[in-house]
Motif scaffolding. Structure first.
Motif, PDB file in Angstrom:
ATOM      1  N   SER A  24     -46.826 -53.616  16.455  1.00  9.39           N
ATOM      2  CA  SER A  24     -45.510 -54.272  16.472  1.00  9.39           C
ATOM      3  C   SER A  24     -44.387 -53.279  16.158  1.00  9.39           C
ATOM      4  O   SER A  24     -43.298 -53.379  16.728  1.00  9.39           O
ATOM      5  CB  SER A  24     -45.484 -55.448  15.502  1.00  9.39           C
ATOM      6  OG  SER A  24     -45.607 -55.011  14.178  1.00  9.39           O
ATOM      7  N   SER A  25     -44.655 -52.325  15.289  1.00  7.62           N
ATOM      8  CA  SER A  25     -43.629 -51.319  14.982  1.00  7.62           C
ATOM      9  C   SER A  25     -43.346 -50.413  16.173  1.00  7.62           C
ATOM     10  O   SER A  25     -42.192 -50.108  16.478  1.00  7.62           O
ATOM     11  CB  SER A  25     -44.055 -50.475  13.782  1.00  7.62           C
ATOM     12  OG  SER A  25     -44.080 -51.244  12.627  1.00  7.62           O
ATOM     13  N   LEU A  26     -44.392 -49.991  16.852  1.00  6.86           N
ATOM     14  CA  LEU A  26     -44.194 -49.138  18.031  1.00  6.86           C
ATOM     15  C   LEU A  26     -43.503 -49.904  19.151  1.00  6.86           C
ATOM     16  O   LEU A  26     -42.619 -49.364  19.827  1.00  6.86           O
ATOM     17  CB  LEU A  26     -45.530 -48.576  18.505  1.00  6.86           C
ATOM     18  CG  LEU A  26     -46.196 -47.572  17.563  1.00  6.86           C
ATOM     19  CD1 LEU A  26     -47.509 -47.080  18.151  1.00  6.86           C
ATOM     20  CD2 LEU A  26     -45.276 -46.413  17.249  1.00  6.86           C
ATOM     21  N   LEU A  27     -43.872 -51.151  19.343  1.00  6.04           N
ATOM     22  CA  LEU A  27     -43.213 -51.973  20.365  1.00  6.04           C
ATOM     23  C   LEU A  27     -41.751 -52.198  20.010  1.00  6.04           C
ATOM     24  O   LEU A  27     -40.874 -52.171  20.881  1.00  6.04           O
ATOM     25  CB  LEU A  27     -43.951 -53.303  20.502  1.00  6.04           C
ATOM     26  CG  LEU A  27     -43.686 -54.116  21.750  1.00  6.04           C
ATOM     27  CD1 LEU A  27     -43.973 -53.306  23.008  1.00  6.04           C
ATOM     28  CD2 LEU A  27     -44.523 -55.378  21.725  1.00  6.04           C
ATOM     29  N   SER A  28     -41.471 -52.372  18.726  1.00 15.57           N
ATOM     30  CA  SER A  28     -40.086 -52.528  18.278  1.00 15.57           C
ATOM     31  C   SER A  28     -39.276 -51.258  18.531  1.00 15.57           C
ATOM     32  O   SER A  28     -38.106 -51.329  18.935  1.00 15.57           O
ATOM     33  CB  SER A  28     -40.068 -52.877  16.792  1.00 15.57           C
ATOM     34  OG  SER A  28     -38.759 -52.995  16.328  1.00 15.57           O
TER      35      SER A  28
END
Length: 180
Positions: free
Chosen positions: A55-59
């Motif tokens: 989720s952090s990388l996608l964000s």
């Protein structure tokens, strides 16, 4: 949007922090996936690491897309996705904190009863650093808001005219009888 040129130090610091965050989140995904079934005391910790990293990388990807598209539907869509991911990441951090901190202090001597040492320590450190960073952002934001309010109130006292003057006047003069 603000299109002022940024200083070289600010750009360099931003690039370095982004690279470090990418590496930490890739490591979180790798550690969580590698040790998925090696945490018997709390099997959600490896899942927490994988989802947090993804989720952090996608964000971050949506953040780059938002800055790349200044107008239009893609900009709005990436902002909506980024907002959803930030809310989800905050909720996931709360859930992960309850999983990670609930089994503290660790007992690494019994291999079958506890998590892989590196995986648990990584999850503990990343979770703690995220809470510290959020606290610092909150405290700095409150301080900046307070300073802005105080500055606005102080400046407002000097900008408000009194009963005897009006904006643009250099001195107060009574209007002549024929001017009214």
């Amino acid at each position: 949007m603000d299109y002022r040129p940024q200083g070289a130090r600010l750009v360099a610091a931003t690039v370095v922090m982004n690279m470090i965050w990418w590496m930490v989140m890739i490591a979180a995904i790798g550690l969580g996936a590698t040790h998925m079934h090696r945490c018997t005391v709390q099997p959600n910790i490896p899942i927490y690491l994988v989802v947090l990293g993804a989720s952090s990388l996608l964000s971050l990807v949506f953040t780059y897309c938002t800055s790349g598209f200044q107008d239009g539907a893609l900009h709005v869509l990436s902002l909506a996705c980024m907002t959803f991911l930030h809310i989800f990441s905050f909720a996931w951090l709360i859930a992960g904190s309850s999983w990670v901190y609930a089994v503290y202090p660790p007992n690494y001597s019994d291999k079958g009863l506890y998590c892989h040492k590196t995986t648990y320590q990584f999850a503990f450190v990343v979770t703690t650093l995220l809470w510290v960073a959020m606290a610092l952002v909150f405290i700095c934001g409150c301080c900046i808001s307070l300073l802005t309010c105080c500055t606005t109130v102080f400046a407002g006292r000097h900008l408000l005219p009194d009963r005897k003057s009006f904006y643009g006047a250099t001195s107060f003069q009574e209007p002549a009888a024929g001017d009214v």
